[in-house]
Design a protein around this motif. Structure first.
Motif, PDB file in Angstrom:
ATOM      1  N   ASN A 102      -5.865 -52.758  20.105  1.00  0.00           N
ATOM      2  CA  ASN A 102      -6.783 -52.079  21.028  1.00  0.00           C
ATOM      3  C   ASN A 102      -8.036 -52.932  21.197  1.00  0.00           C
ATOM      4  O   ASN A 102      -9.124 -52.560  20.764  1.00  0.00           O
ATOM      5  CB  ASN A 102      -7.189 -50.717  20.462  1.00  0.00           C
ATOM      6  CG  ASN A 102      -6.326 -49.598  21.015  1.00  0.00           C
ATOM      7  OD1 ASN A 102      -5.753 -49.700  22.103  1.00  0.00           O
ATOM      8  ND2 ASN A 102      -6.234 -48.515  20.262  1.00  0.00           N
ATOM      9  N   SER A 128       0.533 -48.214  23.798  1.00  0.00           N
ATOM     10  CA  SER A 128       0.242 -46.826  23.453  1.00  0.00           C
ATOM     11  C   SER A 128       1.489 -46.107  22.981  1.00  0.00           C
ATOM     12  O   SER A 128       2.594 -46.392  23.423  1.00  0.00           O
ATOM     13  CB  SER A 128      -0.333 -46.076  24.652  1.00  0.00           C
ATOM     14  OG  SER A 128      -0.525 -44.717  24.295  1.00  0.00           O
ATOM     15  N   LYS A 182      -5.623 -49.929  29.246  1.00  0.00           N
ATOM     16  CA  LYS A 182      -5.381 -49.205  27.987  1.00  0.00           C
ATOM     17  C   LYS A 182      -6.649 -48.466  27.542  1.00  0.00           C
ATOM     18  O   LYS A 182      -6.594 -47.349  27.030  1.00  0.00           O
ATOM     19  CB  LYS A 182      -4.916 -50.176  26.887  1.00  0.00           C
ATOM     20  CG  LYS A 182      -4.777 -49.537  25.491  1.00  0.00           C
ATOM     21  CD  LYS A 182      -3.790 -48.398  25.503  1.00  0.00           C
ATOM     22  CE  LYS A 182      -3.425 -47.740  24.199  1.00  0.00           C
ATOM     23  NZ  LYS A 182      -4.320 -47.541  23.135  1.00  0.00           N
ATOM     24  N   GLU A 189      -7.226 -39.839  27.309  1.00  0.00           N
ATOM     25  CA  GLU A 189      -6.689 -39.175  26.101  1.00  0.00           C
ATOM     26  C   GLU A 189      -7.787 -38.321  25.441  1.00  0.00           C
ATOM     27  O   GLU A 189      -7.553 -37.163  25.075  1.00  0.00           O
ATOM     28  CB  GLU A 189      -6.184 -40.273  25.160  1.00  0.00           C
ATOM     29  CG  GLU A 189      -5.751 -39.860  23.775  1.00  0.00           C
ATOM     30  CD  GLU A 189      -5.372 -41.097  22.922  1.00  0.00           C
ATOM     31  OE1 GLU A 189      -4.493 -41.860  23.364  1.00  0.00           O
ATOM     32  OE2 GLU A 189      -5.955 -41.292  21.843  1.00  0.00           O
ATOM     33  N   TYR A 190      -8.987 -38.876  25.327  1.00  0.00           N
ATOM     34  CA  TYR A 190     -10.110 -38.124  24.744  1.00  0.00           C
ATOM     35  C   TYR A 190     -10.370 -36.846  25.568  1.00  0.00           C
ATOM     36  O   TYR A 190     -10.588 -35.773  25.021  1.00  0.00           O
ATOM     37  CB  TYR A 190     -11.394 -38.959  24.750  1.00  0.00           C
ATOM     38  CG  TYR A 190     -11.601 -39.920  23.600  1.00  0.00           C
ATOM     39  CD1 TYR A 190     -10.602 -40.780  23.180  1.00  0.00           C
ATOM     40  CD2 TYR A 190     -12.836 -39.988  22.954  1.00  0.00           C
ATOM     41  CE1 TYR A 190     -10.829 -41.690  22.146  1.00  0.00           C
ATOM     42  CE2 TYR A 190     -13.072 -40.891  21.916  1.00  0.00           C
ATOM     43  CZ  TYR A 190     -12.060 -41.744  21.524  1.00  0.00           C
ATOM     44  OH  TYR A 190     -12.297 -42.637  20.517  1.00  0.00           O
ATOM     45  N   LYS A 260     -12.513 -44.274  17.129  1.00  0.00           N
ATOM     46  CA  LYS A 260     -12.533 -45.707  16.794  1.00  0.00           C
ATOM     47  C   LYS A 260     -13.220 -46.540  17.860  1.00  0.00           C
ATOM     48  O   LYS A 260     -13.316 -47.752  17.730  1.00  0.00           O
ATOM     49  CB  LYS A 260     -11.120 -46.206  16.559  1.00  0.00           C
ATOM     50  CG  LYS A 260     -10.513 -45.620  15.298  1.00  0.00           C
ATOM     51  CD  LYS A 260      -9.341 -46.440  14.805  1.00  0.00           C
ATOM     52  CE  LYS A 260      -8.496 -45.634  13.856  1.00  0.00           C
ATOM     53  NZ  LYS A 260      -7.693 -44.628  14.590  1.00  0.00           N
ATOM     54  N   ARG A 287     -17.227 -35.290  20.384  1.00  0.00           N
ATOM     55  CA  ARG A 287     -16.860 -35.819  19.058  1.00  0.00           C
ATOM     56  C   ARG A 287     -18.121 -36.233  18.296  1.00  0.00           C
ATOM     57  O   ARG A 287     -18.245 -35.973  17.102  1.00  0.00           O
ATOM     58  CB  ARG A 287     -15.928 -37.027  19.197  1.00  0.00           C
ATOM     59  CG  ARG A 287     -14.548 -36.682  19.699  1.00  0.00           C
ATOM     60  CD  ARG A 287     -13.603 -37.861  19.471  1.00  0.00           C
ATOM     61  NE  ARG A 287     -12.326 -37.684  20.155  1.00  0.00           N
ATOM     62  CZ  ARG A 287     -11.279 -38.490  19.996  1.00  0.00           C
ATOM     63  NH1 ARG A 287     -11.374 -39.531  19.188  1.00  0.00           N
ATOM     64  NH2 ARG A 287     -10.150 -38.275  20.652  1.00  0.00           N
TER      65      ARG A 287
HETATM   66  C1  6PG Z   1      -2.424 -44.662  21.669  1.00  0.00           C
HETATM   67  C2  6PG Z   1      -3.655 -44.185  20.947  1.00  0.00           C
HETATM   68  C3  6PG Z   1      -4.035 -45.176  19.906  1.00  0.00           C
HETATM   69  C4  6PG Z   1      -4.938 -44.658  18.813  1.00  0.00           C
HETATM   70  C5  6PG Z   1      -6.373 -44.525  19.216  1.00  0.00           C
HETATM   71  C6  6PG Z   1      -7.008 -43.272  18.747  1.00  0.00           C
HETATM   72  O1  6PG Z   1      -2.535 -44.816  22.881  1.00  0.00           O
HETATM   73  O2  6PG Z   1      -1.406 -44.874  21.026  1.00  0.00           O
HETATM   74  O3  6PG Z   1      -4.704 -44.022  21.832  1.00  0.00           O
HETATM   75  O4  6PG Z   1      -4.509 -46.300  20.553  1.00  0.00           O
HETATM   76  O5  6PG Z   1      -4.444 -43.514  18.258  1.00  0.00           O
HETATM   77  O6  6PG Z   1      -7.026 -45.613  18.618  1.00  0.00           O
HETATM   78  O7  6PG Z   1      -8.337 -43.376  19.002  1.00  0.00           O
HETATM   79  P1  6PG Z   1      -9.466 -42.682  18.172  1.00  0.00           P
HETATM   80  O8  6PG Z   1      -9.249 -43.049  16.737  1.00  0.00           O
HETATM   81  O9  6PG Z   1     -10.690 -43.233  18.748  1.00  0.00           O
HETATM   82  O10 6PG Z   1      -9.287 -41.216  18.399  1.00  0.00           O
END
Ligand code: 6PG
Length: 479
Positions: A102, A128, A182, A189-190, A260, A287
């Motif tokens: 990432n 992902s 990505k 996703e968040y 992260k 968060r």
């Molecule tokens: C994916 C996820 C993956 C990871 C993230 C989570 O697409 O497979 O997004 O990349 O789980 O790093 O992010 P956080 O730790 O910031 O929630």
């Protein structure tokens, strides 16, 4: 040279990706790790993969057929740079280094430029799907040169998830385009996760249902237009009972969300690009807010509304929340695709939003039934200025907006935070407004800084002489 592909970095994601590669016809996989033990463990645990275990960069390079192709699966940042430096020493022009971590896309742009000078190709590829996806089929977002895609394309297609008969991988665009997309995937996703969490909270506090009961609500929603991986796993999490206390697991997990950094990057980048990704921003801030226990303790005695929150008709309220969730989700995706459009314009990438929506239909964390509708929308109108305005989504917003408002009103009156629901609704009302108070902001800017304004009724740029006789003059455009 016996292997056609190599993997460097054998933590869970790396070893699962290596196993996935090895399981596909025609692949022979060389593996390398900083510490020898991980390599030994993987060789011992998976003899069926017939890995070529290597223990130095020289050995690794010697084991790969040309053009050598290696996927780096180590921590983003310094560790990635360290591995790239080693690979550049042992690889030759025409070889391909892929960073599957990432990475922050400006780092990928920088690395691509530096590695390209050696004649070696560098590809930043977003991957992902978590650990499971790496093993069984992720969604892959590679950037990099057209030349590297010729060799890399078939390999990545062999391991990607398949959705509607198509592998979930496409050459997204040059240099950092893959990691950019990505990054936005993670921002969405968040938002998706926060919206689902708000829906859960409202239902729980409004209807008094237990987590296990709410799991059934989500399982039901997963049969309709909200069908998605995140809704599915939400039901699983809510059903889970803690072995130690017998309580729902969700009630014993500390309510402080980690991150992260990819969500923050999405928001920072959007701010620089001038793209309003308010749903993603609120999800990221939610968060952060959760993770300041000292501030939360200091504010705990702030008063809330006087009345208890109960809804008269639980089923009707749940249906309203479902509609609010769907509408807010449309806004989150629309904002995310808007950021990809703006990023492509800024960094000179040719990114096909339709292709991006198609590779997100399987393998990735945000995979959802609804991505088929996004793919349809871009197929119909590739240059769609605003995803939410495509007929299917505009209709869904029109149908859902009354329920959405009722939910935001209920949340506000009940004192239940719903930042993602309410900011998405504010965006919806902002974007559809005939006139915005931005006109007044322009007036204020002109007052204190002579920043000028444009008029609705004639061409040109104007300034009112506020400190003088307040007459208007034509002025130089200063923005
Ligand atoms: C994916 C996820 C993956 C990871 C993230 C989570 O697409 O497979 O997004 O990349 O789980 O790093 O992010 P956080 O730790 O910031 O929630």
């Amino acid at each position: 040279a016996v292997a056609n592909i190599g993997v460097v970095g054998l933590a869970v994601m790396g070893s699962n990706l290596a196993r996935n590669l090895a399981s596909r016809e025609g692949n022979k996989v060389a593996i390398l790790n900083r510490s020898r033990s991980k390599t030994d463990e993987l060789l011992a645990a998976h003899p069926e993969a017939e890995f070529v275990g290597t223990f130095s960069y020289e050995e690794f390079a010697a084991s790969l057929a040309k053009p050598r192709t290696a996927i780096i699966m180590v921590k983003a940042g310094g560790p990635t740079d360290a591995v790239i430096d080693e690979l550049v020493k042992v690889f030759e022009p025409g070889d391909i280094i892929v960073d599957g971590g990432n990475a922050y896309f400006p780092d990928t742009i920088r690395r691509e430029k530096a590695v390209r000078e050696t004649g070696i190709n560098f590809v930043g590829a977003g991957i992902s799907g978590g650990e499971e996806g790496a093993l069984t089929g992720p969604s892959i977002m590679p950037g990099g040169s057209d030349e590297s895609w010729i060799t890399l394309g078939p390999i990545l297609k062999s391991i990607a998830a398949v959705a509607e008969g198509e592998p979930c991988v496409t050459h997204v665009g040059h240099d950092g385009a893959g990691h950019f997309v990505k990054m936005v995937h993670n921002g969405i996703e968040y938002a998706d996760m926060q919206l689902i969490a708000e829906a859960y909270d409202l239902i729980r506090r409004g209807t008094g249902k237990t987590p296990a009961e709410i799991a059934e609500v989500f399982a039901e929603w997963n049969k309709g237009e909200l069908e998605s991986y995140l809704i599915e796993i939400t039901a699983e999490v809510l059903r889970q009972v803690d072995a130690e206390t017998g309580k729902p697991l969700v009630d014993v997990i500390l309510d402080q969300a980690g991150a992260k950094g990819t969500g923050a990057w999405t928001v920072q980048t959007a701010l620089s690009l001038g793209v309003p990704v308010s749903g993603i921003a609120e999800a990221t801030f939610a968060r952060s807010l959760s993770s300041h226990p000292e501030q939360r303790a200091a504010a705990r005695s702030f008063p809330g509304p006087d009345e208890e929150f109960t809804v008269a008709d639980a089923d009707a309220f749940i249906e309203d929340v479902r509609q609010a969730l769907f509408a807010s989700k449309i806004i989150a995706y629309s904002q995310g695709f808007d950021e990809i459009r703006a990023g492509a314009a800024e960094y000179n990438w040719t990114i096909d939003n339709g292709a991006v929506s198609r590779i997100w239909r399987g393998g990735c964390i945000i995979r959802a039934q609804f991505l088929n509708r996004i793919a349809d929308a871009y197929a119909e109108q590739p240059e769609l200025p605003l995803l939410a305005s495509a007929p299917y989504f505009a209709d869904a917003l029109a149908r859902g907006q009354a329920a959405w408002r009722r939910v935001v009103i209920a949340a506000t009156q009940a004192g239940i935070p719903s930042p993602a629901f309410s900011s998405s609704l504010a965006y919806y009302d902002g974007i559809r407004a005939e006139r915005l108070p931005a006109a007044l902001v322009q007036g204020q800017r002109d007052f204190f800084g002579a920043h000028t304004y444009k008029r609705i009724d004639k061409e040109g740029t104007f300034h009112t002489q506020w400190s003088g006789d307040r007459t208007e003059i034509e002025a130089e455009d200063t923005h």
